[in-house]
Design a protein around this motif. Structure first.
Motif, mmCIF file in Angstrom:
data_model
loop_
_atom_site.group_PDB
_atom_site.id
_atom_site.type_symbol
_atom_site.label_atom_id
_atom_site.label_comp_id
_atom_site.label_asym_id
_atom_site.label_seq_id
_atom_site.Cartn_x
_atom_site.Cartn_y
_atom_site.Cartn_z
ATOM 1 N N GLY A 410 0.783 -1.222 0.000
ATOM 2 C CA GLY A 410 0.000 0.000 0.000
ATOM 3 C C GLY A 410 0.816 1.274 0.000
ATOM 4 N N ARG A 411 2.124 1.194 0.295
ATOM 5 C CA ARG A 411 2.968 2.384 0.292
ATOM 6 C C ARG A 411 3.519 2.637 -1.107
ATOM 7 N NH1 ARG A 411 4.425 3.937 5.539
ATOM 8 N NH2 ARG A 411 5.170 5.824 4.485
ATOM 9 N N THR A 412 3.874 3.888 -1.385
ATOM 10 C CA THR A 412 4.577 4.229 -2.627
ATOM 11 C C THR A 412 6.066 4.415 -2.316
ATOM 12 O OG1 THR A 412 4.238 6.600 -2.348
ATOM 13 C CG2 THR A 412 2.527 5.373 -3.525
ATOM 14 N N TYR A 413 6.902 4.257 -3.328
ATOM 15 C CA TYR A 413 8.349 4.377 -3.140
ATOM 16 C C TYR A 413 8.944 5.243 -4.238
ATOM 17 C CZ TYR A 413 8.085 0.894 0.521
ATOM 18 O OH TYR A 413 7.775 0.253 1.697
ATOM 19 N N ASP A 414 9.950 6.026 -3.863
ATOM 20 C CA ASP A 414 10.651 6.888 -4.809
ATOM 21 C C ASP A 414 11.862 6.151 -5.365
ATOM 22 O OD1 ASP A 414 8.854 8.914 -4.325
ATOM 23 O OD2 ASP A 414 10.138 9.925 -2.834
ATOM 24 N N LEU A 415 11.913 5.992 -6.683
ATOM 25 C CA LEU A 415 13.029 5.331 -7.349
ATOM 26 C C LEU A 415 13.931 6.373 -7.990
ATOM 27 C CD1 LEU A 415 11.137 2.459 -9.232
ATOM 28 C CD2 LEU A 415 11.898 2.538 -6.838
ATOM 29 N N SER A 416 15.227 6.087 -8.009
ATOM 30 C CA SER A 416 16.167 6.993 -8.683
ATOM 31 C C SER A 416 17.349 6.196 -9.223
ATOM 32 C CB SER A 416 16.666 8.080 -7.723
ATOM 33 O OG SER A 416 17.366 7.497 -6.638
ATOM 34 N N THR A 417 17.848 6.634 -10.370
ATOM 35 C CA THR A 417 19.045 6.058 -10.984
ATOM 36 C C THR A 417 19.711 7.155 -11.809
ATOM 37 O OG1 THR A 417 17.943 3.905 -11.196
ATOM 38 C CG2 THR A 417 19.954 4.236 -12.480
ATOM 39 N N ASP A 491 11.338 5.108 0.929
ATOM 40 C CA ASP A 491 9.963 5.330 1.354
ATOM 41 C C ASP A 491 9.855 6.794 1.753
ATOM 42 O OD1 ASP A 491 7.544 5.548 2.679
ATOM 43 O OD2 ASP A 491 7.779 3.701 3.828
ATOM 44 N N PRO A 492 9.031 7.605 1.037
ATOM 45 C CA PRO A 492 8.975 9.035 1.327
ATOM 46 C C PRO A 492 8.210 9.366 2.595
ATOM 47 C CG PRO A 492 7.431 8.506 -0.406
ATOM 48 C CD PRO A 492 8.199 7.242 -0.124
ATOM 49 N N GLY A 493 7.518 8.375 3.165
ATOM 50 C CA GLY A 493 6.704 8.637 4.349
ATOM 51 C C GLY A 493 5.367 9.211 3.984
ATOM 52 N N GLY A 494 4.594 9.508 4.974
ATOM 53 C CA GLY A 494 3.256 10.038 4.720
ATOM 54 C C GLY A 494 2.285 8.919 4.406
ATOM 55 N N GLU A 495 1.037 9.297 4.133
ATOM 56 C CA GLU A 495 -0.004 8.304 3.841
ATOM 57 C C GLU A 495 0.093 7.847 2.402
ATOM 58 O OE1 GLU A 495 -1.915 6.993 6.065
ATOM 59 O OE2 GLU A 495 -1.107 8.232 7.663
#
Length: 495
Positions: A410-417, A491-495
């Motif tokens: 249910g959480r979103t995640y920030d990806l970077s490359t 994980d950026p946090g928040g809802e």
């Protein structure tokens, strides 16, 4: 009868006869009449099913008497176990052949492959078990246990066993993938509750291990590494199969474990690799001969699954079934912390970054090399040519927890490359399910070509509810050259 590695269902009548015959032969080796060994192969397995064993006074006295005797010496009887690795679909043909000959086999299955195209289904495993065959473990995803850290070995072995138990089986026999083992893997096999673990190539075969014994000892000297000849392949003749049995008998008896993979009619064709196939005709002829050979009491030979053979060989010293317990993956990284190991790609195994894998699919040609890094010494360079379909990419290893980052459903995640590229790229994402299966999840929008270091960032959709981990890669989806470095997932946090 023993339900070792089988679903908790009643076997066919011949299965009981086979088990009792095996017990009789092995116990003759142990120095006890066959009738005295019966309680160890009937009462204990019933207790593992949660059903009280109705021990008669005579059975109790037999066990007490046996326990007081000295540890038995190895038997000169011969037991033949026919085993099948991987859970390949055409092994159903092999099972049918064995059943027609009154033989029960051992099927070592890779749990993540079950119910997939080309492999057996869970329904078929239940039917095999009901027919009296043993269902054993072959890890979750068939990783080479000698090439992964202890934590990952434990997840592969323990979680594969737990999956089989959750499906209704009582697995106690393991086969090492690729017959590859270490002292650590053997230690873990026993820690995870397996009674035995089988290797390959340590007994005399038609073309290998010349000078080695023809049979494993009974009881085995090292239950964590059962010795067996090399796997049967299409070059084996009926005469050579027979010879594995007769030579073991002539040279002192013992335990002959033969290993099969594909049972198919056209070795060397697609789906029927010559290196690991036997034809139905050859297997039928061997099973028919084996039934006749074991029926002659002067040959002092019988057949039985691996688990039954081991339990009968140790008799009253058998400790009983151990419940399977899964080895958990690490918890998700804290909010704001990069969840990836070796994110800068500096730690290498050869030219591949530790905890990463080079992946791809489709009709294209991918070549890899090292390039100067953005922040460290090295980056990964990928060149794709002849592109027609699919992709190629570097991504965190899709394992069971050592490298693949755990996530919260249910959480979103920030990806970077960070990357440079002469071709079109996009993120391709995969996730691991609660049953340790990896699935394709989704892809990002395209990223433009870039001649200077550029950061590709993207926020994922909410993680699926059945996800336990995620892996991703910046994929090259056209001809060109892509250089990547400094991967991130937070994980950026928040809802």
């Amino acid at each position: 009868m023993s339900t070792r590695g089988t679903a908790r269902r009643a076997p066919r009548g011949w299965r009981l006869l086979v088990t009792l015959a095996t017990t009789a032969l092995i116990c003759g080796l142990l120095g006890a009449p066959a009738t005295q060994a019966a309680p160890s192969t009937t009462a204990a397995p019933q207790a593992r099913q949660g059903t009280a064993a109705a021990a008669t006074p005579s059975a109790v006295s037999v066990v007490e008497e046996a326990a007081a005797r000295p540890v038995p010496r190895p038997s000169r009887r011969t037991v033949v176990s026919l085993s099948f690795d991987d859970g390949i679909a055409d092994q159903q043909v092999g099972a049918d052949i064995l059943e027609a000959a009154g033989i029960a086999g051992t099927f070592y299955v890779t749990t993540a492959w079950i119910d997939k195209p080309g492999f057996l289904s869970r329904t078929q495993l239940q039917e095999l078990s009901a027919a009296g065959h043993e269902i054993g473990g072959h890890t979750v995803t068939h990783r080479d246990l000698a090439q992964i850290p202890r934590s990952e070995v434990k997840r592969q072995v323990c979680n594969g066993r737990k999956a089989l138990q959750d499906w209704g089986f009582s697995p106690t026999s393991l086969a090492y993938p690729f017959a590859s083992s270490t002292a650590v893997a053997e230690e873990v096999a026993l820690e995870c509750g397996y009674d035995t673990a089988r290797g390959l190539g340590d007994l005399r075969g038609p073309a290998s291990c010349i000078g080695c014994p023809w049979g494993e000892t009974l009881p085995p000297g090292d239950a964590a590494y059962l010795a067996a000849p090399e796997q049967v392949n299409s070059s084996w003749t009926l005469s050579q199969l027979k010879r594995q049995v007769t030579q073991a008998r002539k040279t002192g008896g013992g335990w002959v474990i033969l290993t099969f993979h594909n049972v198919c009619s056209d070795p060397g064709s697609a789906g029927c690799p010559a290196s690991q196939s036997i034809t139905p005709q050859t297997l039928t002829a061997f099973a028919t001969w084996l039934r006749s050979y074991t029926a002659n009491p002067t040959n002092q030979t019988t057949t039985a699954p691996v688990g039954d053979t081991y339990e009968a060989s140790v008799g009253v010293r058998y400790p009983g079934y151990q419940d399977a317990v899964a080895e958990p993956a690490p918890p998700p990284a804290p909010v704001g912390q990069n969840a990836l190991s070796n994110a800068s790609l500096e730690q290498l195994e050869g030219q591949v970054p530790d905890c990463f894998e080079r992946a791809g699919y489709g009709d294209n040609t991918a070549s890899w090399s090292l390039a100067p890094g953005r922040t460290g010494e090295v980056a990964q360079q990928l060149t794709v040519s002849g592109y027609q379909s699919g992709d190629a990419k570097l991504m965190p290893e899709m394992d069971l927890g050592t490298c693949s980052p755990s996530v919260v459903p249910g959480r979103t995640y920030d990806l970077s490359t960070w990357y440079t590229s002469t071709g079109i790229t996009q993120y391709a994402l995969y996730y691991r399910t609660t049953t340790d299966e990896w699935r394709y999840w989704t892809s990002s929008p395209w990223f433009a070509t870039a001649t200077d270091w550029t950061e590709a960032t993207w926020t994922t959709p909410p993680v699926p509810q059945d996800a336990t981990a995620v892996s991703f890669g910046l994929a090259l989806i056209a001809d060109g050259t892509l250089v990547t470095d400094d991967y991130g997932m937070t994980d950026p946090g928040g809802e």
